[in-house]
Design a protein around this motif. Structure first.
Motif, PDB file in Angstrom:
ATOM      1  N   ASP A 113       0.818  -1.216   0.000  1.00  0.00           N
ATOM      2  CA  ASP A 113       0.000   0.000   0.000  1.00  0.00           C
ATOM      3  C   ASP A 113       0.848   1.262   0.000  1.00  0.00           C
ATOM      4  O   ASP A 113       0.470   2.268  -0.590  1.00  0.00           O
ATOM      5  CB  ASP A 113      -0.949   0.016   1.207  1.00  0.00           C
ATOM      6  CG  ASP A 113      -2.099  -0.960   1.045  1.00  0.00           C
ATOM      7  OD1 ASP A 113      -2.400  -1.346  -0.100  1.00  0.00           O
ATOM      8  OD2 ASP A 113      -2.704  -1.329   2.071  1.00  0.00           O
ATOM      9  N   ALA A 133      -6.844   7.414  -8.517  1.00  0.00           N
ATOM     10  CA  ALA A 133      -7.129   6.463  -7.438  1.00  0.00           C
ATOM     11  C   ALA A 133      -8.231   5.497  -7.839  1.00  0.00           C
ATOM     12  O   ALA A 133      -8.153   4.299  -7.550  1.00  0.00           O
ATOM     13  CB  ALA A 133      -7.507   7.209  -6.163  1.00  0.00           C
ATOM     14  N   ARG A 160      -9.294   2.359  -5.713  1.00  0.00           N
ATOM     15  CA  ARG A 160      -9.385   3.049  -4.431  1.00  0.00           C
ATOM     16  C   ARG A 160     -10.367   4.213  -4.528  1.00  0.00           C
ATOM     17  O   ARG A 160     -10.623   4.725  -5.610  1.00  0.00           O
ATOM     18  CB  ARG A 160      -8.020   3.622  -4.049  1.00  0.00           C
ATOM     19  CG  ARG A 160      -7.008   2.567  -3.684  1.00  0.00           C
ATOM     20  CD  ARG A 160      -5.788   3.248  -3.220  1.00  0.00           C
ATOM     21  NE  ARG A 160      -4.843   2.300  -2.623  1.00  0.00           N
ATOM     22  CZ  ARG A 160      -3.833   2.686  -1.929  1.00  0.00           C
ATOM     23  NH1 ARG A 160      -3.593   3.967  -1.728  1.00  0.00           N
ATOM     24  NH2 ARG A 160      -3.005   1.801  -1.412  1.00  0.00           N
ATOM     25  N   ASP A 212       0.423   4.330  -2.509  1.00  0.00           N
ATOM     26  CA  ASP A 212       0.194   5.683  -1.979  1.00  0.00           C
ATOM     27  C   ASP A 212       1.189   6.676  -2.567  1.00  0.00           C
ATOM     28  O   ASP A 212       0.822   7.781  -2.961  1.00  0.00           O
ATOM     29  CB  ASP A 212       0.321   5.704  -0.447  1.00  0.00           C
ATOM     30  CG  ASP A 212      -0.791   4.966   0.259  1.00  0.00           C
ATOM     31  OD1 ASP A 212      -1.849   4.733  -0.356  1.00  0.00           O
ATOM     32  OD2 ASP A 212      -0.595   4.619   1.443  1.00  0.00           O
TER      33      ASP A 212
END
Length: 90
Positions: A64, A79, A84, A68
């Motif tokens: 992750d 995203a 996400r 990110d």
């Protein structure tokens, strides 16, 4: 970043990504999808589905933190392609 995702991508894909760094100007997520649709000769819906399938799968192959960091360098809207939520910073 290239070294961090290199095991997750085939050599040719790594070369294509590396050749694009750095971009002269950021490409929005919709422009990315439009270019992909044009390149593949498909609809925007299909291109969005394809991009999201590949990027979401790539995100599951990395941690992750790397995803990110990658999203922090991309314009808002990517995203969603990584599977996400696209939340604006407060």
């Amino acid at each position: 970043m290239n070294a961090a995702i290199s095991p997750a991508l085939p050599e040719r894909a790594r070369a294509v990504f590396a050749a694009q760094i750095p971009l002269p100007s950021p490409v929005t997520a919709p422009a990315f999808v439009e270019t992909l649709a044009h390149t593949l000769g498909t609809s925007l819906t299909a291109a969005r589905w394809d991009a999201s399938s590949v990027l979401a799968a790539l995100a599951t192959l990395t941690d992750d933190h790397l995803t990110d960091r990658l999203l922090a360098h991309l314009p808002r809207g990517y995203a969603l392609l990584f599977g996400r939520a696209d939340l604006a910073a407060a």
